[in-house]
Structures are given as structure tokens and as C-alpha cells.
Write an enzyme that holds these catalytic residues in place. Structure first.
Site, mmCIF file in Angstrom:
data_model
loop_
_atom_site.group_PDB
_atom_site.id
_atom_site.type_symbol
_atom_site.label_atom_id
_atom_site.label_comp_id
_atom_site.label_asym_id
_atom_site.label_seq_id
_atom_site.Cartn_x
_atom_site.Cartn_y
_atom_site.Cartn_z
ATOM 1 N N CYS A 90 5.471 23.396 12.862
ATOM 2 C CA CYS A 90 4.915 22.865 14.111
ATOM 3 C C CYS A 90 4.735 21.354 13.995
ATOM 4 O O CYS A 90 5.017 20.603 14.935
ATOM 5 C CB CYS A 90 3.559 23.506 14.410
ATOM 6 S SG CYS A 90 3.595 25.282 14.639
ATOM 7 N N ASP A 141 -6.438 -11.963 -9.972
ATOM 8 C CA ASP A 141 -6.767 -13.370 -9.766
ATOM 9 C C ASP A 141 -8.091 -13.626 -10.484
ATOM 10 O O ASP A 141 -8.907 -12.719 -10.626
ATOM 11 C CB ASP A 141 -6.897 -13.649 -8.272
ATOM 12 C CG ASP A 141 -7.290 -15.081 -7.995
ATOM 13 O OD1 ASP A 141 -6.654 -15.977 -8.569
ATOM 14 O OD2 ASP A 141 -8.244 -15.299 -7.224
ATOM 15 N N ASP A 149 -8.656 -12.328 -3.527
ATOM 16 C CA ASP A 149 -9.633 -12.457 -2.455
ATOM 17 C C ASP A 149 -8.973 -12.630 -1.088
ATOM 18 O O ASP A 149 -9.654 -12.822 -0.086
ATOM 19 C CB ASP A 149 -10.606 -13.602 -2.734
ATOM 20 C CG ASP A 149 -9.896 -14.941 -2.847
ATOM 21 O OD1 ASP A 149 -8.687 -15.012 -2.546
ATOM 22 O OD2 ASP A 149 -10.548 -15.926 -3.234
#
Length: 753
Positions: free
Chosen positions: A26, A439, A638
Site C-alpha cells: 500500500c 572544528d 558551528d
């Protein structure tokens, strides 16, 4: 937090509630019908929630029409609040559960006595006129069961047939219908059937309907638990707020709040919408959004997020975001979208399901023909039993639930830990990460550097150095610049205007203040501009070895001072990195900082592989380099200078906060900014993928093993043929097994992985 990778720019997503979908086939048909619309970019249905998420610009009416044309019913769910939608769904599920229970008892009320009668030696054959009359009565009672307890199977099968489709309802309807029709022929015209084949199977029809309804009821009950994470998030939303109007405070419904309103929040109250503190101070518990247990101090100018809890003081705050724009609403939307999405592994089930039901129907026919032509007497009875059992045992309910159930629980579990997973693809890929790029600033360190010392050269006064450098940096948002500005502010220094300002990427800044030419940056900036620094290099190196960043400051080509800036390492960084390393990940640190500082930070946190003085545009090149080495790369940053690298990485992790989070831009967002979130995300990803594989394995093995047994492959060796009743019970409980296995994820302990 600034936007991160462009690859993740959010597009308009619409949601539809689907009725009549019962299995994986379905799902494929509904998604296929929607994808045929030119305005639709993607369509992903979640069978467990009976919802479909559609990305694109097609009008809702067009989407509903396409689903209806495919033989299913759809309605829009975009106009109600999240709480209302959840309440409506719970009410609908409860009503469906009660209906299934009634239908189950009705079917089993007839089926169980009939089955016990046969098991205790009762004659299930039609021989005498009395038996014929009794079995005709039983046949009519079974028809009543089919109409009142199994009607939804037959209606669904007819809709599928009318739309040239086949699904789970088709198999159930064919199986039970064939058993009933054959039994009625035996009861009505016993002489037309060989004597050995005058066996009735009314108990099979009633028991199958009863057992499948029982399985669906138990599944609905268990399925409700998978939405608990969303329920908890929605439950964080306040219902009312205290509005300051004409000097008076009045309680109003949250829907009436407008941007710019001033609200009062008292101790112990939830913050209703996003805003900025105008007056007062308090500690706010943001754990419900970020997973961070410690309350956060809030003072004038600080941001507040909807759903967080004011612990101590009274606050007045100005509304900045309302409704669907609040951080909490966006988080809820992201979790819902992720729960509705499919990891690539889920497409396997969809592909198989597209061919599965037609293949099973063919197998059932072939099985019946083999029994008719090569089976022992009574061939017809054996043919009916084998075909019916094949149809019933092969229903692909479990197949359709295998992936979405696990994804719903896994994404919800991650959200509770402050980890927002954007979609199923990110969920799956995170489990395969082999290298994690970090980072330094704001990721390993707090990203809030402070001036830790000033060594004077030609300059005579620290305040003059700070006043000139702060003036030079006044327009910059670089963390190092902000540290100098903060230090100047602490000392009450006034800033002068800057002319000819120039930011030299990766090296520093230059400009003129009061007619003096100023340079502030690294060693390369000084050498490029002919500033003599030889006598102070050792001083700078000593600073760097203490994990401080030395910044050379020159006035009119003369070295005036060296400013040392230290960015503290996050408390949990060392433990979190150790968790990642224990899981076999290769950890790489990237930073634009100088080599000595980078080396000091890397040594402190236990990272052996690092790259310093890396320009923003070079970070993505490092990611590509790792990928070329065969690594599956996760990049954590960030979201400011790291955007290209985040976009290129296999999975981008954005460091965020509860009120300022780019939840639309990263593959995975770490709400509390802790590196433990990385390990949590990977642990949840691996657990969820493992759970999906268990579910898919169970569903596939069940069908692969069940179908041949149902067809009678063991009969020549054991003389036994699988009963349709056993097949019905097995099929019903296979779905329950998948749902129960998925719910095991709710007990998963993140910190043990």
C-alpha cells in the site's frame, strides 16, 4: 547560529492522514501515485503513523485526489495544532482498538468452539442431511462474522481490485473467502464434491479473521508507545501566557500572543513562546530542549525558548517568535519529518513489496494446481487448504512496519537526548561514519575566548593597546575579536572610528585608527607587512604551548604588543572524544589557529591527528581528502565558517543551542553543544539500524520460510499440512513481534555506548 549547508535548505512539506493502507505494498502504491504529480518532489509514507509527508508545491486538494484515485482515503492534517493532531490520533486509535476488540471477540466466539470441536474429534465432514443442515447454519454464521468482523478486509480488497492493485487485504480476502466459499459448496452440494473432500473450513475463516484482528489490536496498542517522544515534546508547549497590557497583567491563550508582546513568566511556569528578557533575572531549565541538566542563568538581553521552565526569578520578556516559528515548534516539526522519512535500507522493503503480493497470488495458484495434479486424495481439499494458507501466511504487514517503527522510536530517543536527526538518510549514514572531523573553536572549546595576557613590545600601556585593537575589531564577529572587545568593555575603554578596514582571511585584520596604520593577526600577517617580530617569537610560542592564541599587534609597521587569547576547552570534550575513539572512529581536528595552539589543544583532548592554520575554504578540501581515502566522514562545526565542509561531509553535525539552532540546515543538530551528542547520535543510529535489520530479517525469513511450508513442502516427509488457522495466528503475531522489537529501542541506554 548561522545557516549551514545549502544542500539541506528546507522545502515546503505537506502531511496527509491516510485511511485504508495496511501493508508495505500500500505504501508503494500511495507514494507512486503522489510521485506521478509533476509538482511533487518526494513522498514518504509512514505506515506506522498512517501519514505521508509530501515535499513540493502541489495543492492539498490535488494530493488528496491522487491518493483517492489510488483506492485510499486521505485528509489534510496541516490546519490543526500539534496537540490537537496528537489528541485526535490517540482518540482515533482508541476507537479503532475498541472496534478491533469487538470484531475479534465476535470472530473468535464462533471460531474457537468450531476449532475445539474439530481438535476433540468432531466430524468436520458433510455426510448426512443433518450435518448438511448444521454446517449450512454455521456457514451463515461465518458469513455474518465476515460481514461484521472482517468487512474492512473485503472492502479494502475490493478497492485495491478496482484500482488494479493488490495488498494485504487482497490476500486475507482471497484466503478466507476461498475457504468459506469451498465450505459452502460442500454444504450445499455435497454430491458435487468427492467424498474424501467433503471437509468444511468455516472455523478457518472465523479464526483467521479473529486472530488477524487480535494482532492488529495488539499492534495498535504497542504502536502508540512509539510516539511518546513527540507527545513529550508537544506536552512542553504552554497553553496560556501572562500578557502585560496597559500596565496590567492578563492571562491569554497562547494562540493570541503576537510578536512584540511583553509577557510575564513567574517561577515554576513554562515559557510560552520565544523571546528576549527585558527585565529581571532567573535560572531557566532548558533540559527538555537541550538535554543539558543544569539550569541556565538568564539576564536582560538573553534569549528564552518556548517550552523551557523558569526556575527561580520573575521575568518580563519581549516575544520574538510565535506559533510554528518558535524553536520548540521547529524541533517538533523536524522530529515529525524525520520520523516520517525513510533510511535507504527502508526502500528495500518497498521494492520487494511492490512485487510481493502478486508473486504470492501466483504461488498460491501454482500450489493449488500442484496439489490438484500430483497430490493425494482428496486433492481438491488439499489444494484449497494450501492455497488459503499461502495467501494468509504471506501477508506483508510486518514488512511494512519493519522500518518506520524503528525510525520513529530511534529519532524520538535521539531528540530526548538533545540530538535532532533531520532524516532517515542521515540516521543510516551516521551509523557508518569512520572518521569524525572536529572544528576547534566552539566545538572542542567553548567558543568564548578571553584575553588572558598582554606582552608589551613598543607600546607602553596595556589600555592603549586594548583601546586600539578593540577599535580595529569593532565591526568583526570573529570569536577572537569579541574577546578583545569584551576585555576593552570591562576596562571601560571608549572606541575610536576605523578607516580602511580590511579582513585578511586566515591571517588577521588591518585598518587605520586616528591616522595610525594598525595590524592585528598571526605571524604570517606580520612578515607579509615587514614587521620585525624575531625577538618575540619565543614568547608567542610559549603562549601557544599553554593553548593560548598569540595575536601580534603592530602600529605603523612596529610591533606594539602580543595579545594572548585563551579559549577554554569544554569540560566534557575529553570524555566525549574518548567515547568516539573507543567506537573506532578516526578523530581529526581542524582549526584556523596557529600550529602551536592547535597542538596544545589536541594534546589536552587526546587527538593525534590535527591540521592548523586551515582557511575556511580549505576545510572542505580536508573532508574531500579523507573521503578519497575511503572514509565515511562526519563533520562537526558551528555552522559559520564550516558551512562548505558541513555540506560536503557524509553527515554534517551542527553545534547549536536551544534558542538559536539551525534545525533546518544540518543533517544532525546537537542542541546542547556537547560533543557527547556526537557519540549519542552515532549510538542511536547504530542501534536503530540494527533494530531495522532485525525487523527486516524477521519479516523476510518469516515469509521466505512460511510460504513453502504453507504450500506443503514438508508434507511428503511428515504427512502434515499447515493449517490456515495457524497461518493466520503466525501472520498476526509477526507484526506484533516487529512492533515490540522496535519498542525495545526505548530502553536503549545511550551512555553505555
Amino acid at each position: 547560529m548561522s545557516s549551514v549547508p545549502q544542500k539541506n535548505v528546507a522545502k515546503h512539506t505537506s502531511y496527509l492522514q491516510i485511511e485504508g493502507a495496511s501493508c508495505a505494498s500500500c505504501v508503494g502504491k500511495i507514494e507512486g501515485a503522489l510521485m506521478q504529480l509533476p509538482e511533487v518532489e518526494s513522498a514518504a509514507m509512514n505506515l506506522a503513523q498512517s501519514t505521508v509527508a509530501i515535499t513540493g508545491d502541489a495543492p492539498i486538494a490535488t494530493l488528496i485526489k491522487a491518493v483517492n484515485a489510488a483506492g485510499y482515503e486521505a485528509k489534510s492534517i496541516v490546519d490543526s495544532s500539534d496537540q490537537q493532531l496528537m489528541d485526535d490520533k490517540e482518540q482515533a486509535d482508541q476507537q479503532y482498538f475498541q472496534r478491533l476488540k469487538r470484531e475479534m471477540w465476535l470472530a473468535l466466539g464462533l471460531g474457537v468452539p468450531l476449532m475445539l470441536y474439530g481438535m476433540l474429534g468432531g466430524d468436520m465432514m458433510v455426510v448426512t442431511d443433518l450435518q448438511r443442515g448444521l454446517w449450512l447454519l454455521v456457514g451463515l454464521l461465518t458469513l455474518a462474522v465476515m460481514v461484521f468482523a472482517g468487512r474492512h478486509f473485503y472492502v479494502g480488497a475490493w478497492k485495491s481490485f478496482a484500482n488494479h492493485n493488490a495488498n494485504m487485504d487482497t490476500l486475507i480476502a482471497l484466503g478466507t473467502g476461498t475457504a468459506w466459499l469451498y465450505s459452502m459448496v460442500v454444504a450445499l452440494f455435497p454430491l458435487a464434491v468427492p467424498e474424501m473432500a467433503r471437509h468444511v473450513y468455516f472455523e478457518a475463516t472465523a479464526m483467521i479473521i479473529g486472530l488477524i484482528n487480535l494482532g492488529l489490536a495488539l499492534e495498535i496498542k504497542a504502536r502508540g508507545r512509539t510516539s511518546e517522544a513527540i507527545k513529550r515534546l508537544i506536552g512542553l508547549q504552554a497553553k496560556t501566557a501572562r500578557l502585560l497590557r496597559n500596565g496590567e497583567e492578563v492571562d491569554i491563550a497562547i494562540e493570541q500572543i503576537q510578536q512584540g508582546d511583553i509577557l510575564r513568566v513567574r517561577p515554576g511556569e513554562k515559557i510560552a513562546v520565544d523571546g528576549v528578557v527585558q527585565e529581571g533575572s532567573s535560572a531557566v531549565d532548558e533540559s527538555m530542549l537541550t538535554g543539558e541538566p543544569m539550569p541556565v542563568a538568564k539576564n536582560e538581553g538573553d534569549e528564552l525558548a518556548a517550552g523551557t521552565l523558569n526556575k527561580s526569578g520573575s521575568l518580563l520578556y519581549k516575544v520574538t517568535r510565535v506559533g510554528k516559528e518558535t524553536a520548540l515548534a521547529r524541533i517538533i516539526e523536524m522530529v515529525k519529518r524525520a520520523q516520517n522519512s525513510k533510511p535507504p535500507i527502508g526502500r528495500l522493503a518497498d521494492v520487494i513489496a511492490a512485487y510481493f503480493v502478486p508473486a504470492i497470488m501466483i504461488i498460491a495458484v501454482v500450489s493449488a494446481l500442484l496439489w490438484l495434479n500430483f497430490g493425494p486424495s482428496p486433492q481438491l481439499a488439499f489444494a484449497i487448504v494450501s492455497a488459503t494458507t499461502v495467501l494468509i501466511i504471506a501477508c506483508p504487514c510486518a514488512l511494512g512496519l519493519a522500518t518506520p517503527m524503528s525510525v520513529m522510536v530511534g529519532v524520538g530517543k535521539a531528540a530526548e537526548a538533545g540530538v535532532l536527526i533531520r532524516n532517515g538518510a542521515a540516521l543510516q549514514t551516521a551509523s557508518k561514519i569512520t572518521a569524525m572531523v572536529l572544528d576547534k573553536t566552539g566545538t572542542i572549546t567553548l567558543g568564548q575566548p578571553k584575553v588572558s595576557g598582554i606582552v608589551l613590545a613598543q607600546a607602553k600601556d596595556e589600555n592603549e593597546v586594548l583601546q586600539l585593537t578593540a577599535s580595529l575589531e569593532s565591526g568583526s564577529e570573529h570569536p577572537l575579536a569579541l574577546s578583545i572587545l569584551a576585555s576593552a568593555k570591562e576596562r571601560g575603554l571608549s572606541l575610536a572610528s576605523v578607516q580602511n578596514f580590511n579582513a585578511i582571511a586566515g591571517h588577521g585584520v588591518a585598518g587605520q585608527v586616528n591616522g595610525r596604520h594598525l595590524l592585528l593577526g598571526n605571524e604570517k600577517l606580520m612578515r607579509d607587512n615587514g614587521v620585525a617580530i624575531a625577538d618575540y617569537i619565543s614568547t608567542a610560542q610559549t603562549m601557544a604551548q599553554r593553548a593560548e592564541t598569540p595575536m601580534y599587534f603592530a602600529v605603523d609597521q612596529q610591533l606594539a604588543a602580543i595579545i594572548a587569547v585563551a579559549d577554554p576547552i569544554k569540560e566534557e570534550a575529553i570524555a566525549a572524544i574518548q567515547r568516539l575513539q573507543k567506537n573506532g572512529l578516526r578523530i581529526v581536528m581542524l582549526t584556523g589557529d596557529n600550529r602551536a595552539t592547535a597542538a596544545a589543544v589536541a594534546k589536552k583532548v587526546g587527538i593525534s591527528e590535527y591540521f592548523a592554520e586551515v582557511l575556511p575554504q580549505q576545510k572542505s578540501a580536508k573532508v574531500a581528502e579523507l573521503q578519497a581515502q575511503g572514509e565515511i566522514v562526519g563533520m562537526t562545526g558551528d555552522g559559520i565558517n564550516d558551512a562548505p565542509a558541513l555540506a560536503l561531509a557524509n553527515v554534517g553535525f551542527a553545534i547549536g543551542t536551544g534558542t538559536d539552532v539551525a534545525i533546518e540546515s544540518a543533517d544532525i543538530t546537537l542542541m546542547r553543544g556537547s560533543l557527547h551528542g556526537l557519540a549519542d547520535a552515532i549510538a542511536v543510529s547504530k542501534a536503530t539500524l540494527r533494530n531495522i535489520k532485525q525487523n527486516l530479517f524477521g519479516a523476510f525469513i518469516y515469509n521466505i520460510a512460511g510460504v513453502p511450508i504453507a504450500a506443503g513442502i514438508l508434507f511428503p516427509f511428515t504427512g502434515m499440512l499447515l493449517s490456515p488457522v495457524i497461518a493466520g495466528a503466525a501472520m498476526a503475531f509477526s507484526s506484533l513481534t516487529v512492533v515490540t522489537n522496535a519498542n525495545r529501542l526505548r530502553l536503549f541506554n545511550l551512555r553505555q555506548h
